[in-house]
Design a protein around this motif. Structure first.
Motif, PDB file in Angstrom:
ATOM      1  N   PHE A  52      16.753 -17.147 -32.632  1.00 49.69           N
ATOM      2  CA  PHE A  52      16.900 -17.804 -31.335  1.00 49.69           C
ATOM      3  C   PHE A  52      16.637 -19.286 -31.505  1.00 49.69           C
ATOM      4  O   PHE A  52      16.120 -19.731 -32.534  1.00 49.69           O
ATOM      5  N   SER A  53      17.029 -20.051 -30.523  1.00 46.67           N
ATOM      6  CA  SER A  53      16.819 -21.495 -30.569  1.00 46.67           C
ATOM      7  C   SER A  53      16.617 -21.997 -29.147  1.00 46.67           C
ATOM      8  O   SER A  53      16.932 -21.305 -28.180  1.00 46.67           O
ATOM      9  N   GLY A  54      16.109 -23.200 -29.044  1.00 48.28           N
ATOM     10  CA  GLY A  54      15.934 -23.772 -27.724  1.00 48.28           C
ATOM     11  C   GLY A  54      15.130 -25.049 -27.752  1.00 48.28           C
ATOM     12  O   GLY A  54      14.667 -25.503 -28.815  1.00 48.28           O
ATOM     13  N   SER A  55      14.979 -25.618 -26.582  1.00 54.24           N
ATOM     14  CA  SER A  55      14.204 -26.841 -26.432  1.00 54.24           C
ATOM     15  C   SER A  55      13.539 -26.824 -25.065  1.00 54.24           C
ATOM     16  O   SER A  55      13.939 -26.076 -24.174  1.00 54.24           O
ATOM     17  N   PHE A  56      12.512 -27.649 -24.935  1.00 53.88           N
ATOM     18  CA  PHE A  56      11.851 -27.772 -23.641  1.00 53.88           C
ATOM     19  C   PHE A  56      11.370 -29.196 -23.428  1.00 53.88           C
ATOM     20  O   PHE A  56      11.209 -29.963 -24.382  1.00 53.88           O
ATOM     21  N   GLN A  57      11.186 -29.528 -22.171  1.00 54.58           N
ATOM     22  CA  GLN A  57      10.596 -30.806 -21.793  1.00 54.58           C
ATOM     23  C   GLN A  57       9.236 -30.514 -21.200  1.00 54.58           C
ATOM     24  O   GLN A  57       9.095 -29.589 -20.396  1.00 54.58           O
ATOM     25  N   TYR A  58       8.247 -31.326 -21.598  1.00 53.14           N
ATOM     26  CA  TYR A  58       6.891 -31.106 -21.114  1.00 53.14           C
ATOM     27  C   TYR A  58       6.168 -32.433 -21.010  1.00 53.14           C
ATOM     28  O   TYR A  58       6.229 -33.259 -21.918  1.00 53.14           O
ATOM     29  N   ASP A  59       5.487 -32.613 -19.901  1.00 52.23           N
ATOM     30  CA  ASP A  59       4.665 -33.792 -19.651  1.00 52.23           C
ATOM     31  C   ASP A  59       3.290 -33.288 -19.254  1.00 52.23           C
ATOM     32  O   ASP A  59       3.134 -32.645 -18.214  1.00 52.23           O
ATOM     33  N   GLU A  60       2.298 -33.546 -20.093  1.00 58.01           N
ATOM     34  CA  GLU A  60       0.938 -33.060 -19.825  1.00 58.01           C
ATOM     35  C   GLU A  60       0.399 -33.555 -18.485  1.00 58.01           C
ATOM     36  O   GLU A  60      -0.401 -32.873 -17.852  1.00 58.01           O
ATOM     37  N   ASN A  61       0.847 -34.725 -18.045  1.00 57.12           N
ATOM     38  CA  ASN A  61       0.374 -35.285 -16.780  1.00 57.12           C
ATOM     39  C   ASN A  61       1.157 -34.785 -15.575  1.00 57.12           C
ATOM     40  O   ASN A  61       0.742 -34.988 -14.439  1.00 57.12           O
ATOM     41  N   ASN A  62       2.302 -34.163 -15.806  1.00 50.77           N
ATOM     42  CA  ASN A  62       3.141 -33.671 -14.726  1.00 50.77           C
ATOM     43  C   ASN A  62       3.834 -32.374 -15.162  1.00 50.77           C
ATOM     44  O   ASN A  62       5.049 -32.333 -15.325  1.00 50.77           O
ATOM     45  N   PRO A  63       3.057 -31.293 -15.376  1.00 51.87           N
ATOM     46  CA  PRO A  63       3.666 -30.060 -15.886  1.00 51.87           C
ATOM     47  C   PRO A  63       4.718 -29.455 -14.957  1.00 51.87           C
ATOM     48  O   PRO A  63       5.590 -28.720 -15.411  1.00 51.87           O
ATOM     49  N   GLU A  64       4.666 -29.776 -13.667  1.00 55.97           N
ATOM     50  CA  GLU A  64       5.661 -29.240 -12.735  1.00 55.97           C
ATOM     51  C   GLU A  64       7.077 -29.696 -13.078  1.00 55.97           C
ATOM     52  O   GLU A  64       8.051 -29.086 -12.658  1.00 55.97           O
ATOM     53  N   ALA A  65       7.193 -30.771 -13.838  1.00 53.20           N
ATOM     54  CA  ALA A  65       8.506 -31.277 -14.236  1.00 53.20           C
ATOM     55  C   ALA A  65       9.020 -30.614 -15.520  1.00 53.20           C
ATOM     56  O   ALA A  65      10.060 -30.997 -16.034  1.00 53.20           O
ATOM     57  N   SER A  66       8.313 -29.631 -16.019  1.00 51.80           N
ATOM     58  CA  SER A  66       8.687 -28.962 -17.263  1.00 51.80           C
ATOM     59  C   SER A  66       9.961 -28.149 -17.096  1.00 51.80           C
ATOM     60  O   SER A  66      10.256 -27.630 -16.021  1.00 51.80           O
ATOM     61  N   SER A  67      10.695 -28.012 -18.197  1.00 57.34           N
ATOM     62  CA  SER A  67      11.898 -27.177 -18.203  1.00 57.34           C
ATOM     63  C   SER A  67      12.113 -26.652 -19.616  1.00 57.34           C
ATOM     64  O   SER A  67      11.597 -27.209 -20.589  1.00 57.34           O
ATOM     65  N   ILE A  68      12.882 -25.569 -19.709  1.00 59.67           N
ATOM     66  CA  ILE A  68      13.168 -24.965 -21.016  1.00 59.67           C
ATOM     67  C   ILE A  68      14.535 -24.294 -20.982  1.00 59.67           C
ATOM     68  O   ILE A  68      14.969 -23.787 -19.938  1.00 59.67           O
ATOM     69  N   ASN A  69      15.208 -24.317 -22.120  1.00 57.58           N
ATOM     70  CA  ASN A  69      16.466 -23.604 -22.332  1.00 57.58           C
ATOM     71  C   ASN A  69      16.365 -22.871 -23.656  1.00 57.58           C
ATOM     72  O   ASN A  69      15.984 -23.474 -24.669  1.00 57.58           O
TER      73      ASN A  69
END
Length: 188
Positions: A52-69
């Motif tokens: 499998f493969s994928g990526s995610f976005q993460y901001d420790e100061n704003n986790p609500e903005a996180s996303s993953i595919n």
């Protein structure tokens, strides 16, 4: 009023600039997609997807903005039994000949506690897309020994097989499958 608008714009741009992109570390075997289902209600059958493969976005100061595919090669299923794996890849279950991949794309992340949250998104399996929610725990993040920066998470979810067109009768105790997800990402 103009100063407030500039401050808000600068804050938004700053928050966006802090969000980081991570690639899931599958090459170093630091990420796993596993499943378990009750076998006749007497024990657990475990398996995993090796490719499998994928990526995610993460901001420790704003986790609500996180996303993953995530994209999963369902043919890479391994339940530690060759004949069972052949059956699970067939039409009764995953039907890999017609549906060679499964995907998950997040739609929302909600913080529920210290390092914990609920990740909602769309799972596509056997050509059927349904919303699921994954209970997530942030394990940690920081510098690695090779000069990179990593973040790690674990998550669990459960869904009914019939929701994805799997109607094979495994008995009343085996109608749902549990997924155990462990993800370590390397910041790009």
């Amino acid at each position: 009023m103009k100063q407030i608008a500039i401050f808000l714009l600068a804050s938004l741009l700053g928050a966006t600039a802090q969000a980081a992109e991570y690639v899931i570390d599958t090459k170093g075997a630091h990420a796993f997609i596993q499943f378990r289902i009750k076998h006749l209600g007497y024990s657990w059958l475990y398996g995993r997807f090796d490719d499998f493969s994928g990526s995610f976005q993460y901001d420790e100061n704003n986790p609500e903005a996180s996303s993953i595919n995530v994209n999963i090669d369902v043919n890479s299923l391994d339940s530690n039994h060759a004949e069972r794996d052949k059956h699970l890849r067939g039409e009764d279950f995953l039907f890999v000949e017609k549906y060679p991949s499964a995907t998950f794309k997040s739609t929302r992340y909600e913080v529920t506690g210290d390092g914990k949250g609920k990740l909602s998104g769309d799972l596509t399996l056997r050509g059927i897309t349904k919303p699921i929610t994954i209970d997530v725990t942030h394990i940690g993040g920081g510098q690695d020994p090779w000069g990179g920066y990593r973040q790690g998470f674990t998550g669990t979810t459960e869904f009914a097989l019939k929701d994805f067109g799997i109607d094979y009768n495994l008995g009343p105790a085996s109608q749902t499958v549990e997924m155990i997800l462990d993800v370590e990402g390397i910041r790009l």
